[in-house]
Design an enzyme around this catalytic site. Structure first.
Site, PDB file in Angstrom:
ATOM      1  N   ASP A  32       0.871  -1.174   0.000  1.00  0.00           N
ATOM      2  CA  ASP A  32       0.000   0.000   0.000  1.00  0.00           C
ATOM      3  C   ASP A  32       0.907   1.222   0.000  1.00  0.00           C
ATOM      4  O   ASP A  32       2.131   1.106   0.144  1.00  0.00           O
ATOM      5  CB  ASP A  32      -0.944   0.017   1.229  1.00  0.00           C
ATOM      6  CG  ASP A  32      -2.260   0.732   0.926  1.00  0.00           C
ATOM      7  OD1 ASP A  32      -2.217   1.841   0.354  1.00  0.00           O
ATOM      8  OD2 ASP A  32      -3.330   0.188   1.243  1.00  0.00           O
ATOM      9  N   GLY A  70      -5.858  -1.855  -4.634  1.00  0.00           N
ATOM     10  CA  GLY A  70      -5.277  -0.516  -4.472  1.00  0.00           C
ATOM     11  C   GLY A  70      -5.959   0.548  -5.311  1.00  0.00           C
ATOM     12  O   GLY A  70      -6.618   0.247  -6.303  1.00  0.00           O
ATOM     13  N   GLY A  71      -5.779   1.777  -4.900  1.00  0.00           N
ATOM     14  CA  GLY A  71      -6.376   2.912  -5.612  1.00  0.00           C
ATOM     15  C   GLY A  71      -7.509   3.528  -4.817  1.00  0.00           C
ATOM     16  O   GLY A  71      -7.731   3.179  -3.659  1.00  0.00           O
ATOM     17  N   ASN A 110     -19.518  -2.542  -8.194  1.00  0.00           N
ATOM     18  CA  ASN A 110     -20.915  -2.430  -8.666  1.00  0.00           C
ATOM     19  C   ASN A 110     -21.134  -1.077  -9.357  1.00  0.00           C
ATOM     20  O   ASN A 110     -22.052  -0.941 -10.169  1.00  0.00           O
ATOM     21  CB  ASN A 110     -21.886  -2.631  -7.499  1.00  0.00           C
ATOM     22  CG  ASN A 110     -21.870  -1.531  -6.460  1.00  0.00           C
ATOM     23  OD1 ASN A 110     -22.668  -0.591  -6.501  1.00  0.00           O
ATOM     24  ND2 ASN A 110     -20.953  -1.599  -5.498  1.00  0.00           N
ATOM     25  N   TYR A 134     -15.335   7.327 -10.599  1.00  0.00           N
ATOM     26  CA  TYR A 134     -14.819   6.111  -9.959  1.00  0.00           C
ATOM     27  C   TYR A 134     -15.282   4.863 -10.728  1.00  0.00           C
ATOM     28  O   TYR A 134     -14.478   3.977 -11.047  1.00  0.00           O
ATOM     29  CB  TYR A 134     -15.310   6.098  -8.511  1.00  0.00           C
ATOM     30  CG  TYR A 134     -15.192   4.789  -7.791  1.00  0.00           C
ATOM     31  CD1 TYR A 134     -13.950   4.239  -7.488  1.00  0.00           C
ATOM     32  CD2 TYR A 134     -16.334   4.088  -7.394  1.00  0.00           C
ATOM     33  CE1 TYR A 134     -13.853   3.032  -6.814  1.00  0.00           C
ATOM     34  CE2 TYR A 134     -16.241   2.882  -6.717  1.00  0.00           C
ATOM     35  CZ  TYR A 134     -15.001   2.365  -6.435  1.00  0.00           C
ATOM     36  OH  TYR A 134     -14.901   1.167  -5.767  1.00  0.00           O
ATOM     37  N   LYS A 138     -13.130   1.981 -12.834  1.00  0.00           N
ATOM     38  CA  LYS A 138     -13.188   0.534 -12.608  1.00  0.00           C
ATOM     39  C   LYS A 138     -13.400  -0.198 -13.930  1.00  0.00           C
ATOM     40  O   LYS A 138     -12.849  -1.275 -14.153  1.00  0.00           O
ATOM     41  CB  LYS A 138     -14.281   0.202 -11.597  1.00  0.00           C
ATOM     42  CG  LYS A 138     -13.932   0.624 -10.183  1.00  0.00           C
ATOM     43  CD  LYS A 138     -12.712  -0.130  -9.690  1.00  0.00           C
ATOM     44  CE  LYS A 138     -12.381   0.085  -8.241  1.00  0.00           C
ATOM     45  NZ  LYS A 138     -11.166  -0.643  -7.821  1.00  0.00           N
ATOM     46  N   ARG A 172     -29.996  -0.585   0.580  1.00  0.00           N
ATOM     47  CA  ARG A 172     -29.314  -0.864  -0.686  1.00  0.00           C
ATOM     48  C   ARG A 172     -28.293  -1.990  -0.527  1.00  0.00           C
ATOM     49  O   ARG A 172     -28.170  -2.872  -1.374  1.00  0.00           O
ATOM     50  CB  ARG A 172     -28.612   0.406  -1.202  1.00  0.00           C
ATOM     51  CG  ARG A 172     -28.107   0.266  -2.642  1.00  0.00           C
ATOM     52  CD  ARG A 172     -27.473   1.547  -3.143  1.00  0.00           C
ATOM     53  NE  ARG A 172     -26.151   1.751  -2.599  1.00  0.00           N
ATOM     54  CZ  ARG A 172     -25.021   1.267  -3.115  1.00  0.00           C
ATOM     55  NH1 ARG A 172     -25.049   0.559  -4.222  1.00  0.00           N
ATOM     56  NH2 ARG A 172     -23.857   1.499  -2.549  1.00  0.00           N
TER      57      ARG A 172
END
Ligand code: 15L
Length: 273
Positions: A32, A70-71, A110, A134, A138, A172
């Protein structure tokens, strides 16, 4: 696998995996940008900023499998997403290729498909509808994964995870919750299943309210044990009324990621289902 690298190890999901993975992969290496605060003497840690190619290349030396967490793990300004999730993800796959890594499990989200209505059940090969910068980042990682799988022969799995935790946090999350040990099952499929080329699976437990068709993951051997319905009564009793929520957050699967910075006309929301 002798040596498995876990990037993003200092984060929340990393915290669960640091406890669950060592019995399965005794050669687990953590990485990390900063060491976990509670790093144990038994753990191996390599400091690496994924935005810096040489640092992540060093972390990949001698590694057979990577779990890439990571990220950035949520919405952020474009510059931050660009550095950590676009440049960083590219650096990671390039480092994996150069080091001869056999398998990569890319932890996607998701939010790569967040703009589907909650009333729709979606399979993994649905047209992407990211709900944020974001989510777009992904999808970029999923695309990189497919390219490195077919072009360079690395076995890659994209896990579109929901929310990892001991229990679902809200209504949710009753649909998208994943228990940490179920996540480990999916990771093991990605790192160990013979002949794997490129796969996409939803990282969710056995949730009655799920809006994903995860039959492909089950066909690959996934047998989730967590059931969000066991927590439903408690979670729903604590849920704020719909009137207090943004209509886009209520209507779409991605929740507040859809509503943040939303500027379309909410009165015609259902025309964009
Ligand atoms: C994600 O992708 C995030 O990494 C996580 O922090 C949660 O916000 C999760 O999605 C979610 O949708 O609940």
């Amino acid at each position: 696998m002798q040596r498995v690298l876990l990037t993003g190890a200092a984060g929340n999901i990393g915290g669960y995996l640091r406890k669950l993975l060592p019995p399965v992969y005794p050669g687990l290496v953590l990485s990390d940008i900063k060491a976990p605060k509670d790093l144990q003497p038994s753990e191996t840690f390599i400091q690496a900023d994924i935005a810096k190619a040489d640092e992540i290349e060093r972390a990949c030396q001698g590694v057979e499998g990577i779990i890439h967490l990571g990220g950035r793990s949520g919405e952020a300004p474009w510059e931050a997403i660009l550095e950590a999730n676009i440049v960083g993800c590219y650096n990671l796959f390039e480092a994996a290729r150069k080091a001869g890594v056999k398998r990569v499990v890319f932890v996607t989200s998701n939010h790569a498909v967040g703009f589907y209505p909650r009333e729709t059940t979606i399979p993994t090969d649905v047209i992407p509808r990211p709900d944020s910068r974001y989510g777009v980042s992904k999808l970029f990682g999923e695309g990189l994964g497919a390219m490195y799988a077919y072009k360079h022969g690395i076995g890659v799995t994209s896990l579109r995870i929901g929310n990892v935790g001991d229990k679902p946090l809200d209504a949710r999350r009753l649909a998208i919750w994943i228990r940490p040990d179920d996540l480990v099952q999916l990771i093991r499929i990605g790192l160990e299943r013979p002949g794997l080329v490129y796969e996409v699976m939803y990282g969710v437990s056995d949730n009655q309210r799920s809006w994903y068709d995860n039959s492909h993951a089950r066909a690959l051997g996934y047998d989730p044990q967590g059931r969000s319905e066991d927590f439903a009564a408690q979670v729903l009793a604590a849920e704020p009324p719909a009137s207090q929520k943004h209509p886009a957050a209520e209507y779409y699967q991605g929740g507040t990621f859809c509503a943040d910075e939303y500027s379309a006309d909410v009165s015609t929301l259902k025309d964009r289902s």
